[in-house]
Design a protein around this motif. Structure first.
Motif, short mmCIF file in Angstrom:
data_model
loop_
_atom_site.label_atom_id
_atom_site.label_comp_id
_atom_site.label_asym_id
_atom_site.label_seq_id
_atom_site.Cartn_x
_atom_site.Cartn_y
_atom_site.Cartn_z
N PHE A 166 28.06 23.73 48.47
CA PHE A 166 28.64 22.52 47.89
C PHE A 166 29.42 22.85 46.63
O PHE A 166 30.48 22.25 46.38
N ALA A 167 28.92 23.78 45.82
CA ALA A 167 29.66 24.16 44.61
C ALA A 167 31.00 24.79 44.98
O ALA A 167 32.03 24.52 44.35
N ALA A 168 31.00 25.63 46.02
CA ALA A 168 32.25 26.24 46.49
C ALA A 168 33.20 25.18 47.04
O ALA A 168 34.40 25.20 46.76
N ASP A 169 32.65 24.26 47.82
CA ASP A 169 33.47 23.17 48.37
C ASP A 169 34.04 22.31 47.24
O ASP A 169 35.19 21.85 47.31
N ARG A 170 33.26 22.15 46.19
CA ARG A 170 33.69 21.35 45.05
C ARG A 170 34.85 22.00 44.30
O ARG A 170 35.72 21.29 43.78
N ILE A 171 34.87 23.30 44.23
CA ILE A 171 36.00 24.00 43.60
C ILE A 171 37.29 23.66 44.34
O ILE A 171 38.32 23.34 43.74
N ASP A 172 37.23 23.70 45.68
CA ASP A 172 38.40 23.32 46.48
C ASP A 172 38.73 21.85 46.28
O ASP A 172 39.90 21.48 46.17
N ILE A 188 20.83 24.29 39.54
CA ILE A 188 21.99 23.73 40.23
C ILE A 188 22.98 23.12 39.24
O ILE A 188 24.20 23.22 39.41
N TYR A 189 22.46 22.53 38.18
CA TYR A 189 23.35 22.00 37.14
C TYR A 189 24.17 23.13 36.52
O TYR A 189 25.36 22.96 36.22
N SER A 190 23.55 24.30 36.37
CA SER A 190 24.27 25.44 35.79
C SER A 190 25.45 25.86 36.65
O SER A 190 26.44 26.39 36.14
N LEU A 191 25.36 25.63 37.97
CA LEU A 191 26.47 25.94 38.86
C LEU A 191 27.62 24.94 38.73
O LEU A 191 28.75 25.25 39.10
N THR A 250 33.75 17.78 51.66
CA THR A 250 35.15 17.48 51.98
C THR A 250 35.45 17.79 53.44
O THR A 250 34.59 18.24 54.20
N ASP A 251 36.71 17.56 53.80
CA ASP A 251 37.17 17.91 55.15
C ASP A 251 37.77 19.31 55.19
O ASP A 251 38.41 19.69 56.18
N GLY A 252 37.58 20.08 54.13
CA GLY A 252 38.09 21.44 54.10
C GLY A 252 37.21 22.40 54.89
O GLY A 252 36.24 22.01 55.53
N ILE A 253 37.56 23.68 54.82
CA ILE A 253 36.87 24.69 55.61
C ILE A 253 35.39 24.77 55.24
O ILE A 253 34.51 24.78 56.10
N ILE A 254 35.10 24.82 53.95
CA ILE A 254 33.70 24.92 53.53
C ILE A 254 32.96 23.63 53.82
O ILE A 254 31.80 23.64 54.25
N GLY A 255 33.64 22.51 53.62
CA GLY A 255 33.04 21.23 53.96
C GLY A 255 32.69 21.14 55.44
O GLY A 255 31.66 20.56 55.82
N HIS A 256 33.54 21.72 56.27
CA HIS A 256 33.29 21.75 57.72
C HIS A 256 32.01 22.53 58.03
O HIS A 256 31.20 22.10 58.86
N VAL A 257 31.83 23.65 57.37
CA VAL A 257 30.61 24.45 57.55
C VAL A 257 29.38 23.64 57.13
O VAL A 257 28.37 23.61 57.84
N ILE A 258 29.47 22.97 55.99
CA ILE A 258 28.36 22.16 55.50
C ILE A 258 27.98 21.08 56.52
O ILE A 258 26.79 20.89 56.84
N LYS A 259 28.96 20.37 57.01
CA LYS A 259 28.69 19.28 57.96
C LYS A 259 28.03 19.80 59.23
O LYS A 259 27.12 19.16 59.77
N THR A 306 33.00 9.39 47.07
CA THR A 306 31.63 9.15 47.48
C THR A 306 30.88 10.47 47.34
O THR A 306 31.13 11.41 48.09
N ARG A 307 30.03 10.54 46.36
CA ARG A 307 29.22 11.71 45.98
C ARG A 307 30.03 12.73 45.16
O ARG A 307 31.24 12.86 45.30
N TYR A 308 29.28 13.40 44.30
CA TYR A 308 29.83 14.47 43.47
C TYR A 308 28.67 15.42 43.18
O TYR A 308 27.66 15.41 43.91
N PHE A 309 28.75 16.21 42.13
CA PHE A 309 27.71 17.24 41.96
C PHE A 309 26.33 16.66 41.66
O PHE A 309 25.33 17.36 41.82
#
Length: 204
Positions: A74-80, A121-124, A41-50, A101-104
């Motif tokens: 990505f799991a943390a970003d997905r929560i947001d 990773i599925y367990s997360l 995403t364009d959120g804070i965690i997504g910014h770190v990932i990018k 575009t994309r998911y877990f």
């Protein structure tokens, strides 16, 4: 039409972003409310990932640990992405369709090197909302490399060896975790693929 959560998956260059945008445009043209989003995403965690992907942030450990770190991020970003009170998927679905575009599933294939890692990773991610519709655009690693070779900026996963592993992982999770996915030949023309997608979405 009940609001739906629609996800596009596929290896790099498969056309998932293009088709997500076309679907979004067509729904709006038909006056069907929709929101277009993506992961990371364009959120804070997504910014770190990018920034980790493009090398602006540097991870000094081995690739296996990088993949594991990305799975957690990505799991943390997905929560947001899902639960943000302003524009989270769960909130938006109350009054709009959501196209991502994309998911877990991308985490399962990109951040794992074997079946055990896929299961971890599925367990997360297993308790997150499942999409109503999943489109998987199928192209080979060779086709992927050909399509992305002129990109100005490539991330650390856009190489032939990695894409071969990702492609193999997709084939595995299609039988395990994406059994309901609609598989589309990604080498068809853009308009042919879009027509297939629109027919599926409008008939659901």
């Amino acid at each position: 039409m009940v609001n739906k959560f629609i996800v596009f998956e596929g290896i790099d260059g498969s056309g998932s972003s293009t088709q997500a945008q076309l679907l979004y445009n067509d729904l709006l043209y038909k006056k069907i409310p929709a929101k277009l989003t993506n992961e990371p995403t364009d959120g804070i965690i997504g910014h770190v990932i990018k920034n980790l992907f493009n090398g602006k942030f540097v991870f000094g450990g081995p690739q296996k640990e990088f993949d594991r770190m990305m799975a957690y991020l990505f799991a943390a970003d997905r929560i947001d992405h899902l639960f943000n009170k302003i524009d989270g998927i769960e909130k938006i679905l109350q009054y709009k369709n959501v196209i991502s575009t994309r998911y877990f599933y991308s985490s399962l294939v990109y951040h794992s090197n074997n079946e055990d890692e896929i299961k971890f990773i599925y367990s997360l991610n297993k308790n997150f909302r499942k999409p109503d519709i999943i489109f998987y655009l199928d192209i080979s690693p060779e086709e992927s490399i050909e399509r992305i070779k002129y990109r100005d900026v490539k991330d650390s996963y856009e190489n032939y060896e990695k894409l071969c592993l990702v492609y193999s992982n997709y084939k595995y999770i299609l039988t395990k975790y994406m059994k309901d996915a609609i598989i589309i030949d990604g080498t068809l023309s853009i308009s042919e693929i879009h027509n297939i997608i629109m027919e599926k979405v409008c008939n659901e």
